[in-house]
Write a protein that holds these residues in place. Structure first.
Motif, PDB file in Angstrom:
ATOM      1  N   SER B  63       0.806  -1.204  -0.039  1.00 20.59           N
ATOM      2  CA  SER B  63       0.066   0.046  -0.004  1.00 20.59           C
ATOM      3  C   SER B  63       0.807   1.249  -0.151  1.00 20.59           C
ATOM      4  O   SER B  63       0.956   1.962  -1.117  1.00 20.59           O
ATOM      5  N   ASP B  64       1.583   1.621   1.366  1.00 20.82           N
ATOM      6  CA  ASP B  64       2.429   2.660   1.012  1.00 20.82           C
ATOM      7  C   ASP B  64       3.620   2.593   0.442  1.00 20.82           C
ATOM      8  O   ASP B  64       4.041   3.503  -0.254  1.00 20.82           O
ATOM      9  N   SER B  65       4.109   1.180   0.439  1.00 18.18           N
ATOM     10  CA  SER B  65       5.515   1.053  -0.572  1.00 18.18           C
ATOM     11  C   SER B  65       5.405  -0.315  -1.335  1.00 18.18           C
ATOM     12  O   SER B  65       4.137  -0.972  -1.137  1.00 18.18           O
ATOM     13  N   ASP B  66       6.050  -0.411  -2.350  1.00 20.92           N
ATOM     14  CA  ASP B  66       5.796  -1.414  -3.196  1.00 20.92           C
ATOM     15  C   ASP B  66       6.049  -2.612  -2.411  1.00 20.92           C
ATOM     16  O   ASP B  66       7.051  -2.862  -1.340  1.00 20.92           O
ATOM     17  N   PHE B  67       5.257  -3.572  -2.678  1.00 24.70           N
ATOM     18  CA  PHE B  67       5.472  -4.957  -1.990  1.00 24.70           C
ATOM     19  C   PHE B  67       4.881  -6.047  -2.979  1.00 24.70           C
ATOM     20  O   PHE B  67       3.728  -6.128  -3.346  1.00 24.70           O
ATOM     21  N   TRP B  68       6.078  -6.843  -3.796  1.00 27.17           N
ATOM     22  CA  TRP B  68       5.592  -7.695  -4.801  1.00 27.17           C
ATOM     23  C   TRP B  68       5.283  -9.211  -4.399  1.00 27.17           C
ATOM     24  O   TRP B  68       6.240  -9.675  -3.732  1.00 27.17           O
ATOM     25  N   ARG B  69       4.219  -9.713  -4.807  1.00 31.56           N
ATOM     26  CA  ARG B  69       4.285 -11.153  -4.796  1.00 31.56           C
ATOM     27  C   ARG B  69       4.339 -11.628  -6.121  1.00 31.56           C
ATOM     28  O   ARG B  69       3.781 -11.117  -7.270  1.00 31.56           O
ATOM     29  N   ALA B  70       5.195 -12.661  -6.372  1.00 23.78           N
ATOM     30  CA  ALA B  70       5.112 -13.472  -7.675  1.00 23.78           C
ATOM     31  C   ALA B  70       5.162 -14.994  -7.640  1.00 23.78           C
ATOM     32  O   ALA B  70       5.691 -15.540  -6.521  1.00 23.78           O
ATOM     33  N   ARG B  71       4.811 -15.778  -8.614  1.00 27.35           N
ATOM     34  CA  ARG B  71       4.707 -17.331  -8.604  1.00 27.35           C
ATOM     35  C   ARG B  71       5.930 -17.550 -10.102  1.00 27.35           C
ATOM     36  O   ARG B  71       5.234 -17.176 -10.872  1.00 27.35           O
ATOM     37  N   VAL B  72       6.416 -18.239  -9.585  1.00 26.81           N
ATOM     38  CA  VAL B  72       7.344 -19.259 -10.535  1.00 26.81           C
ATOM     39  C   VAL B  72       7.127 -20.740 -10.488  1.00 26.81           C
ATOM     40  O   VAL B  72       7.298 -21.126  -9.547  1.00 26.81           O
ATOM     41  N   ARG B  73       6.951 -21.167 -11.706  1.00 31.35           N
ATOM     42  CA  ARG B  73       6.469 -22.578 -11.942  1.00 31.35           C
ATOM     43  C   ARG B  73       7.473 -23.487 -12.320  1.00 31.35           C
ATOM     44  O   ARG B  73       8.355 -23.180 -13.220  1.00 31.35           O
ATOM     45  N   ASP B  74       7.786 -24.692 -11.696  1.00 28.92           N
ATOM     46  CA  ASP B  74       8.633 -25.546 -12.009  1.00 28.92           C
ATOM     47  C   ASP B  74       8.051 -26.774 -12.438  1.00 28.92           C
ATOM     48  O   ASP B  74       7.004 -26.881 -12.031  1.00 28.92           O
ATOM     49  N   PRO B  75       8.798 -28.016 -12.837  1.00 30.38           N
ATOM     50  CA  PRO B  75       8.228 -29.108 -13.050  1.00 30.38           C
ATOM     51  C   PRO B  75       7.457 -29.869 -11.781  1.00 30.38           C
ATOM     52  O   PRO B  75       6.501 -30.652 -11.966  1.00 30.38           O
ATOM     53  N   THR B  76       7.601 -29.359 -10.810  1.00 26.51           N
ATOM     54  CA  THR B  76       7.092 -30.022  -9.515  1.00 26.51           C
ATOM     55  C   THR B  76       6.035 -29.094  -8.638  1.00 26.51           C
ATOM     56  O   THR B  76       5.309 -29.552  -8.063  1.00 26.51           O
ATOM     57  N   GLY B  77       5.871 -27.728  -9.050  1.00 28.31           N
ATOM     58  CA  GLY B  77       5.161 -26.935  -8.448  1.00 28.31           C
ATOM     59  C   GLY B  77       5.454 -25.552  -8.511  1.00 28.31           C
ATOM     60  O   GLY B  77       6.142 -25.086  -9.450  1.00 28.31           O
ATOM     61  N   THR B  78       5.190 -24.744  -7.450  1.00 24.64           N
ATOM     62  CA  THR B  78       5.241 -23.478  -7.575  1.00 24.64           C
ATOM     63  C   THR B  78       6.109 -22.513  -6.306  1.00 24.64           C
ATOM     64  O   THR B  78       5.902 -22.892  -5.314  1.00 24.64           O
ATOM     65  N   PHE B  79       7.194 -21.708  -6.765  1.00 24.96           N
ATOM     66  CA  PHE B  79       7.966 -20.913  -5.980  1.00 24.96           C
ATOM     67  C   PHE B  79       7.094 -19.807  -5.584  1.00 24.96           C
ATOM     68  O   PHE B  79       6.503 -19.245  -6.572  1.00 24.96           O
ATOM     69  N   TYR B  80       7.099 -19.273  -4.397  1.00 23.39           N
ATOM     70  CA  TYR B  80       6.306 -18.143  -4.091  1.00 23.39           C
ATOM     71  C   TYR B  80       7.339 -17.051  -3.725  1.00 23.39           C
ATOM     72  O   TYR B  80       8.037 -17.055  -2.643  1.00 23.39           O
ATOM     73  N   LEU B  81       7.488 -16.190  -4.506  1.00 23.61           N
ATOM     74  CA  LEU B  81       8.345 -14.788  -4.266  1.00 23.61           C
ATOM     75  C   LEU B  81       7.757 -13.655  -3.356  1.00 23.61           C
ATOM     76  O   LEU B  81       6.507 -13.329  -3.865  1.00 23.61           O
ATOM     77  N   SER B  82       8.305 -13.077  -2.812  1.00 23.23           N
ATOM     78  CA  SER B  82       8.017 -11.858  -2.185  1.00 23.23           C
ATOM     79  C   SER B  82       8.998 -10.806  -2.212  1.00 23.23           C
ATOM     80  O   SER B  82      10.262 -11.111  -1.566  1.00 23.23           O
ATOM     81  N   ALA B  83       8.997  -9.771  -2.744  1.00 25.86           N
ATOM     82  CA  ALA B  83       9.963  -8.770  -2.990  1.00 25.86           C
ATOM     83  C   ALA B  83       9.313  -7.433  -2.584  1.00 25.86           C
ATOM     84  O   ALA B  83       8.594  -6.753  -3.089  1.00 25.86           O
ATOM     85  N   GLY B  84       9.864  -6.914  -1.567  1.00 26.37           N
ATOM     86  CA  GLY B  84       9.769  -5.418  -1.052  1.00 26.37           C
ATOM     87  C   GLY B  84      10.558  -4.350  -1.044  1.00 26.37           C
ATOM     88  O   GLY B  84      11.700  -4.542  -1.800  1.00 26.37           O
TER      89      GLY B  84
END
Lengths: 335, 210
Positions: B63-84
């Motif tokens: 809200s006040d500052s950037d905080f990104w969530r992202a999903r990256v898929r590999d052959p077994t599932g998903t990595f959940y990224l958080s970048a603030g």
């Protein structure tokens, strides 16, 4: 008492030393540490440096010695002695960390581009124990070295700077071509490393070096850790990268020529990129975008704490040995 | 005097399914700056990971500052990224990507946290996110990046297999006890599934030279 100016350069000096070993300590960290010391009056700069380095080393779980690579040269002609072999030189320097006056008999094995006005020639010299870097300064007034020719070099200095063993000429240095040819063992400290680029380190891309005679230190914000703030700079191109194979992180270094081969970006292109973005850092950013995540095999001598890349190739073949049936092996795993 | 940087943790190749399950966190030395590790279910410690996969989604949830969530898929599932705010470069990269999907290479730190229901979740704090562009024209470019993606998959498969086949390092025995992990059957299953997917992928392309 330290005034603001000398405090700033102390922070820079310490930060430069730390950055040579650790890549996740920024200047603010160092500044905060220095400030905590300067609050205690009467602590001299060298004590502050020692204390800060000790704290940082402890925090990172490494030996404080990792930061100590010797300082300026001491030139007492009476200390001159002959090093039998380059390996002795390395061992001596590793132990004592000091500059020495030396004489060596070596072959000038490989010449590099000298991207600095004060440098006449630079490259690698070698004997049967391996190769190391040499810098022939303009003001040493030495005869030009020829690739493949062997020489007796007397009254040169050496230093461990950033973990790099460097033979440096001085105005007192004499260089004499030898009739005999000294065979160079270029496998002795050559290594092949394969991995993915996981980081492009600071001090990469279009960099600025100190223009002061006999100094080629990379500047941080135009500040030389030895000579202070510079208004003129010498530009250069290089990449300091971390290549990682999952078991180890390796520090590898591409000089200007190798950087151009690797990225397709030479000095002229680099300037164009920097001018378009109004930022010299844009060069490293662009290189980073092209390299991180890619697999490479690099080869070259280990000089100090870096592998100096001579040769490289992008790796595209499968990482798994053809003979190996991963699926069968996976199915057979028991606990 | 060598090229190894002993002060920097190697970037482990781990599949998403395994990493997401490996939430036991620990340190091996005292001091605020001592590295944090997670204990991988296949029996090794990891402070840093490296993976190549498909970015499937990204969102700035700050809200006040950037905080990104992202999903990256590999052959077994998903990595959940958080970048603030502490991952400014990664956040900037996510911002600059027009839209998912995109092939990306990520180097980052595993960051387990307690979810809202008290269960342990895994997030990855990216040190860098690099969008992988191929060279040459569209088809060639796409093929070259896909080669890179499957190369990582093979590398991760081999690394996972080696971890499963090796004995638990002595210095991790206490942590393994403390973690209370069961046998890594899950890791084995995901590995086999990944190998199947990688095998299927390579069959659908022109077979490589023997």
């Amino acid at each position: 008492m330290t005034d603001d100016n000398s405090s700033d350069s102390l922070v820079d000096q310490i930060h430069e030393r730390v950055s040579g070993v650790l890549d996740d300590v920024d200047r603010d960290d160092v500044e905060a540490q220095v400030e905590s010391f300067t609050e205690y009056s009467g602590v001299p700069d060298d004590e502050i440096e020692r204390g800060v380095l000790s704290n940082i080393a402890a925090e990172h779980g490494i030996e404080r010695d990792a930061f100590y690579n010797g300082g300026g040269g001491s030139s007492d002609g009476d200390d001159e002695y002959t090093i039998a072999e380059l390996q002795d030189l390395r061992d001596e320097l590793e132990e004592s960390g000091e500059d020495k006056w030396i004489s060596v008999e070596v072959t000038f094995d490989e010449e590099w581009d000298a991207n600095h006005d004060s440098i006449a020639q630079t490259g690698l010299v070698g004997d049967d124990t391996g190769r190391t870097k040499i810098t022939v300064w303009e003001n040493s007034d030495c005869d030009e070295l020829e690739e493949g020719v062997s020489y007796r070099i007397e009254n040169a200095t050496t230093n461990l700077y950033n973990g790099d063993v460097n033979i440096s000429t001085t105005p007192n240095t004499t260089i004499e071509a030898l009739d005999d040819s000294i065979e160079v063992n270029d496998d002795a400290n050559t290594r092949v490393i394969e991995g993915a680029f996981v980081s492009i380190q600071s001090g990469s891309g279009l960099i600025e070096r100190c223009p002061t005679d006999d100094c080629t230190r990379v500047l941080q914000n135009r500040v030389c850790s030895e000579h202070g703030k510079q208004s003129e700079v010498e530009d250069d191109l290089r990449i300091k990268a971390t290549l990682d194979d999952g078991d180890h992180a390796y520090d590898v270094l591409f000089n200007a020529e190798m950087t151009e081969e690797l990225t397709g970006i030479g000095m002229d292109d680099a300037f164009t990129i920097a001018e378009d973005a109004l930022d010299k850092d844009a060069v490293a950013d662009e290189m980073e975008g092209d390299l991180v995540g890619r697999y490479f095999r690099v080869e070259g001598p280990e000089i100090g704490n870096f592998l100096l890349v001579d040769e490289f190739e992008a790796v595209t073949d499968s990482p798994v040995d053809e003979e190996r049936d991963l699926m069968a092996a996976a199915n057979e795993v028991t606990f | 005097m060598a090229a190894e940087n002993d002060a920097r943790e190697a970037a482990k190749r781990v599949f998403a399914a395994e990493l997401n399950d490996s939430t036991h966190e620990f340190k091996q030395s005292d001091g605020e700056m001592a590295p944090n590790y997670v204990l991988l279910r296949s029996g090794e410690k990891a402070n840093r990971v490296f993976f190549i996969g498909t970015l499937t989604d990204k969102e700035n949830v700050g809200s006040d500052s950037d905080f990104w969530r992202a999903r990256v898929r590999d052959p077994t599932g998903t990595f959940y990224l958080s970048a603030g705010q502490y991952q400014p470069e990664a956040a900037a990269t996510l911002q600059s990507i027009d839209s998912a999907p995109a092939y990306v290479a990520v180097v980052g730190k595993p960051d387990p946290y307690e979810g809202s229901e008290g269960d342990m979740m895994m997030s990855v704090q990216p040190e860098s996110i690099t969008v992988l562009h191929g060279e040459g024209d569209d088809d060639d470019a796409k093929a070259s990046v896909e080669e890179l993606v499957s190369r990582w998959g093979e590398e991760a498969a081999e690394a996972t297999l080696e971890r499963l086949q090796s004995d638990l390092p002595e210095d991790l025995e206490d942590e393994w006890e403390a973690a209370g992990y069961s046998d890594p059957t899950g890791v084995k299953e995901h590995l086999v599934a990944a190998l199947e997917e990688l095998g299927a992928d390579s069959e659908s392309k022109t077979p490589a030279e023997a």
